[in-house]
Design an enzyme around this catalytic site. Structure first.
Site, PDB file in Angstrom:
ATOM      1  N   GLU A 150     -21.494   2.593  -3.464  1.00 52.52           N
ATOM      2  CA  GLU A 150     -22.843   2.185  -3.061  1.00 52.52           C
ATOM      3  C   GLU A 150     -23.045   0.677  -3.198  1.00 52.52           C
ATOM      4  O   GLU A 150     -23.627   0.024  -2.336  1.00 52.52           O
ATOM      5  CB  GLU A 150     -23.899   2.929  -3.894  1.00 52.52           C
ATOM      6  CG  GLU A 150     -23.998   4.414  -3.604  1.00 52.52           C
ATOM      7  CD  GLU A 150     -22.921   5.236  -4.313  1.00 52.52           C
ATOM      8  OE1 GLU A 150     -22.128   4.649  -5.081  1.00 52.52           O
ATOM      9  OE2 GLU A 150     -22.860   6.456  -4.095  1.00 52.52           O
ATOM     10  N   HIS A 161     -30.043  13.916  -9.535  1.00 53.49           N
ATOM     11  CA  HIS A 161     -30.082  14.116  -8.084  1.00 53.49           C
ATOM     12  C   HIS A 161     -31.492  14.435  -7.575  1.00 53.49           C
ATOM     13  O   HIS A 161     -31.641  15.064  -6.530  1.00 53.49           O
ATOM     14  CB  HIS A 161     -29.148  15.263  -7.665  1.00 53.49           C
ATOM     15  CG  HIS A 161     -27.688  14.939  -7.746  1.00 53.49           C
ATOM     16  ND1 HIS A 161     -27.047  14.702  -8.930  1.00 53.49           N
ATOM     17  CD2 HIS A 161     -26.746  14.790  -6.787  1.00 53.49           C
ATOM     18  CE1 HIS A 161     -25.766  14.447  -8.690  1.00 53.49           C
ATOM     19  NE2 HIS A 161     -25.559  14.478  -7.401  1.00 53.49           N
TER      20      HIS A 161
END
Lengths: 355, 330
Positions: free
Chosen positions: B64, B133
C-alpha cells in the site's frame, strides 16, 4: 579500466526426500525414528484439524477460515525445529504451525469463530497472535529477536509470512534491520505460489524470494517446502546459527496452496486446474509415507491408527470449543488500554456492562 | 461502453461506471490496487475493467505504501491515478505517502505540480470482519490540509462524486461503505455533483437536525421515519463531503430546528461529529435550544463477534434515542 566483479552470490536449495520417497544420503540428517513418526503424526493431526475447520465454516460453526492444506510439511517441519523459549510470529495461515507446537486446538477454533481469547497463548508457549494484515509482523519478529540479543539469551524468533508478504515494505525493512543489528531472527516464507489471485511471478521479478536475503547481507536459503525433513533441517540449522550469534536467516519454502485463499475465495476463477493437479501429487504426506515405509516405520494399520487418534482429538477439541462460555462484553473495554479510562468507565456504565 | 441515460443500478455498479467512463475517455487515467484484475477487486467493483483497459488497470503487489508513493510520482508527471485500498484499515500503511507527500506537494512546490489522486477506501463494519477489517477512519484525515474527503451515501452521488474527485486537482480520499455496494438507486448520467464540498438535505423537518454521511445517512433516514411516527420531524443532512465541510448547510438547519444530532460509525473522539458540533457551537450558539448529542462508536476496537459489533456500532435506535434527548435539557 576493466569492470571488476565485487562479489558473487548463489542461492542454495535443499531437498532431502524426493517425490518418490527416496532420501539423498549425502544430506540426510541422522533423525531418530520417533521424530520422523512425530512429524508424520503432527501432519495428520494438522490436516484433520484443517478439514474439520473447513466443514465447520460451511456449517456456520466458525467464521472465515484460511486453509493450509498442502503446506503441512513447511508448517510442521519448521515448527518441530522450534525450541522452548523461542518466539513465534505467525500469519493467519499458520494454524498448522501452532498445532505442531501443541497450541490447544479449541482455542484455534474459537479464534476462527471470532473470539479474540483464542489467541491468548497458554503459559510456556511463546506464540504471538496470528497477523491478519500481510507482512506487518516481520518488524515485530525482528524486534523480539533484538530483545533476546539484549538479554543475551540463547533463543531466536521465527516470523512466518507468504510470498505475498515478501512484497511488503515491512518485510524489507525488517530484514534490513535484522541484518544490520545481527539479531537472532528467522524469517520463514511459505511460498505457496499464490497471494489470493496473484501468482508468484507477479509478486516479484526476482527468480527466488530466498535471494532477497543477499541484498540485506543475511543468510538466505531455499528449501523444498513439501519435504518435511528438508524443512526441519533448514530451520534447525538457521535457529542454531542464530543462537550462536551468527545472525538472521531468510528461508523460502517452495510449497503450494491446494485450497482457496480462504473460505471466502473461489480460486478456480483465476488458477488453472492443471497446475493444482500437478501439485496435488507432490503434497507432503505422499513422499513421507513412502520414505517411512522403506524404513519400516509405516504400515496401513499405523496410519489408520494415527488418523483415528487425530479425528478423536480434533472432535474432543471442537466439543470443548463449542462448550466455552461466551466472553464478557466488557472485555472489549477492559483490554483496549492497560487500564480503563474515565471515558470508558462512563461508556461501560451506559452500556450496562459494569461488573 | 454506452449506458442508459437513466437507470436503476447498484452503488457498486455506479462506481464501476464512473471508473469506466473516465478510463474510457481519458488515456491519462490509471487505476491501481490489490487483486483488482482477475479477482475483480475485494468487493467486486473493478470487475472486468482490467480486460478493457489492460495497461491502465493494474493489480499491484501487496504494498500500500509504495503503491501510494507510485501514485504520487505518476500524478506529478501528468496522470490522474485512482488507488483502491482493499479495506480502509490498510490505508494506515500508506499514511506517509498520503499525508506527507500527496497532500503537501502542491504547497511545497509552490503550485507548480499537483497530485490528482483518488484513494478509494471501502470502509465500515456490521459484517463481523473484526478489528483490522472494519474501520471507518475518516476522523484521522480531517486535520490534513491539502486533502479532500468525500463519503457519498447514494448511487447518484457515488457516480457524480467519483467523477468530480478524479477531475479534482487535489488528492481526494473517497470513502465507500461496504454495506452500500449492493444498494440500488436511480442514476442520471447527466447529473453533475460539481465541485466537492456541498452537503445534501436528505429529508426536511422542523424539530431536530440529524447530520450524517455514508451509511450513517441511511440509518438516520430510518430513524427519522420512526421519529415521525412519534410526532417528531427530523431534518436529515447528508454531508457527502467531509473536507471541505459544508457547515453552512448544517448551520442553516440548526437555526431552524435548534437541536442537533450527529451520526457516524467512526470513533466519537476526534471524529466528524466532534468537528461538526464544534463548528455549530462556534457559529450558532444563540439558536441552540436543546442538548447536542453525538452518536458513534465508543472508544473500543471493533469486535469480530457480530453480536458485540452490532451493539457498539451505531444503530437506528441509538439515533432515535439521541434525537429525543435533544428535545430536553434533562
Amino acid at each position: 579500466m576493466p569492470i571488476d566483479t565485487l562479489d558473487r552470490f548463489e542461492v542454495k536449495y535443499l531437498r532431502i526426500i524426493d517425490e518418490n520417497g527416496t532420501a539423498d544420503p549425502s544430506v540426510m540428517p541422522p533423525l531418530p525414528d520417533a521424530l520422523l513418526k512425530n512429524i508424520f503424526e503432527k501432519i495428520v493431526l494438522a490436516r484433520t484439524f484443517n478439514q474439520r475447520a473447513m466443514s465447520l465454516q460451511r456449517e456456520g460453526r466458525i467464521g472465515t477460515y484460511a486453509s493450509f492444506y498442502g503446506q503441512e510439511a513447511a508448517q510442521v517441519g519448521s515448527a518441530l525445529a522450534i525450541a522452548e523459549g523461542d518466539w513465534v510470529f505467525p500469519s493467519f495461515r499458520e494454524s498448522g504451525v501452532l498445532i505442531a507446537l501443541g497450541y490447544p486446538m479449541r482455542r484455534l477454533y474459537s479464534y476462527w469463530a471470532g473470539d479474540e481469547r483464542g489467541m491468548q497463548a497458554p503459559p510456556g508457549l511463546n506464540v504471538f497472535p496470528m497477523s491478519v494484515p500481510v507482512g506487518t509482523q516481520a518488524p515485530h519478529g525482528m524486534g523480539a529477536a533484538w530483545a533476546m540479543k539484549y538479554r543475551k539469551e540463547k533463543k531466536a524468533s521465527i516470523t512466518y509470512f507468504g510470498d505475498g508478504g515478501s512484497s511488503r515494505g515491512d518485510f524489507h525493512e525488517a530484514l534490513n534491520l535484522a541484518g544490520v543489528f545481527k539479531v537472532p531472527a528467522i524469517f520463514f516464507c511459505q511460498n505457496n505460489q499464490w497471494a489470493i489471485s496473484m501468482p508468484r511471478q507477479r509478486q516479484t521479478a526476482a527468480k527466488t524470494i530466498a535471494q532477497k536475503a543477499i541484498g540485506y547481507g543475511i543468510e538466505g536459503m531455499a528449501v523444498d517446502g513439501n519435504d518435511a525433513v528438508a524443512v526441519y533441517k533448514a530451520t534447525t540449522d538457521a535457529l542454531d546459527r542464530a543462537k550462536r550469534g551468527e545472525g538472521p536467516t531468510l528461508i523460502e519454502a517452495f510449497t503450494y496452496r491446494l485450497d482457496d485463499h480462504t473460505t471466502s475465495d473461489e480460486a478456480s476463477r483465476y488458477r488453472p486446474k492443471e497446475e493444482v493437479e500437478a501439485w496435488r501429487v507432490k503434497e507432503p504426506l505422499i513422499r513421507l509415507r513412502l520414505f517411512m515405509e522403506k524404513k519400516g516405520l509405516w504400515t496401513r494399520e499405523y496410519e489408520e491408527g494415527v488418523g483415528k487418534a487425530a479425528l478423536d482429538a480434533v472432535d474432543r477439541e471442537i466439543e470443548a470449543y463449542e462448550g466455552m462460555a461466551a466472553p464478557e462484553p466488557s472485555d472489549m473495554f477492559r483490554y483496549t488500554y492497560d487500564e480503563l479510562t474515565a471515558r470508558q468507565k462512563r461508556e461501560l456504565k451506559e452500556f450496562g456492562w459494569e461488573r | 461502453m454506452e449506458y442508459m441515460q437513466r437507470e436503476k443500478i447498484s452503488y457498486r455498479k455506479a462506481i464501476y461506471r464512473a471508473l469506466d467512463r473516465v478510463l474510457g475517455s481519458d488515456e491519462k487515467v490509471v487505476f491501481m490496487g490489490e487483486d483488482i484484475s482477475e479477482y475483480g477487486g475485494a468487493f467486486g467493483v473493478s470487475a472486468d475493467l482490467y480486460r478493457r483497459y489492460p495497461s491502465r488497470v493494474i493489480s499491484t503487489p501487496i504494498s500500500e505504501g509504495s503503491v501510494a508513493g507510485a501514485a504520487v510520482g505518476l500524478s506529478m508527471t501528468g496522470y490522474r491515478v485512482i488507488v483502491e485500498i482493499m479495506f480502509m484499515d490498510f490505508i494506515t500503511l500508506a499514511m506517509d505517502q498520503i499525508i506527507n507527500h500527496a497532500a503537501n506537494i502542491h504547497y511545497m512546490y509552490g503550485g507548480q505540480v499537483s497530485c490528482p489522486i483518488v484513494i478509494r477506501a471501502p470502509a465500515g463494519g456490521y459484517r463481523g470482519y473484526g478489528p483490522s477489517h472494519s474501520k471507518t477512519l475518516e476522523g484521522l484525515f480531517l486535520g490534513i490540509p491539502g486533502l479532500k474527503i468525500v463519503a457519498p451515501s447514494t448511487v447518484q452521488d457515488a457516480w457524480g462524486a467519483l467523477i468530480s474527485a478524479i477531475y479534482d486537482n487535489n488528492p481526494v480520499l473517497f470513502i465507500e461503505h461496504k454495506l452500500l455496494y449492493n444498494m440500488e438507486g436511480e442514476i442520471d448520467l447527466d447529473y453533475k455533483i460539481g465541485p466537492i464540498g456541498r452537503a445534501r438535505i436528505a429529508r426536511e423537518g422542523a424539530d431536530v437536525t440529524v447530520v450524517s454521511h455514508s451509511y450513517g445517512t441511511h440509518l438516520s433516514m430510518r430513524a427519522a421515519q420512526e421519529l415521525s411516527a412519534q410526532g417528531i420531524e427530523a431534518e436529515v443532512i447528508d454531508l457527502v463531503s467531509l473536507k471541505p465541510l459544508d457547515i453552512g448547510a448544517v448551520a442553516a438547519s440548526v437555526e431552524k430546528t435548534g437541536r442537533l444530532v450527529t451520526v457516524e460509525e467512526g470513533d466519537l473522539s476526534g471524529g466528524v461529529g466532534a468537528e461538526v458540533v464544534s463548528r455549530v457551537v462556534e457559529d450558532c450558539l444563540p439558536y441552540i435550544d436543546g442538548r447536542i448529542v453525538r452518536v458513534g462508536k465508543p472508544d473500543v476496537p471493533i469486535p469480530a463477534s457480530i453480536m458485540a459489533e452490532s451493539r457498539v456500532l451505531p444503530g437506528v435506535d441509538d439515533i432515535v434515542d439521541a434525537a429525543k434527548r435533544t428535545l430536553s435539557w434533562e
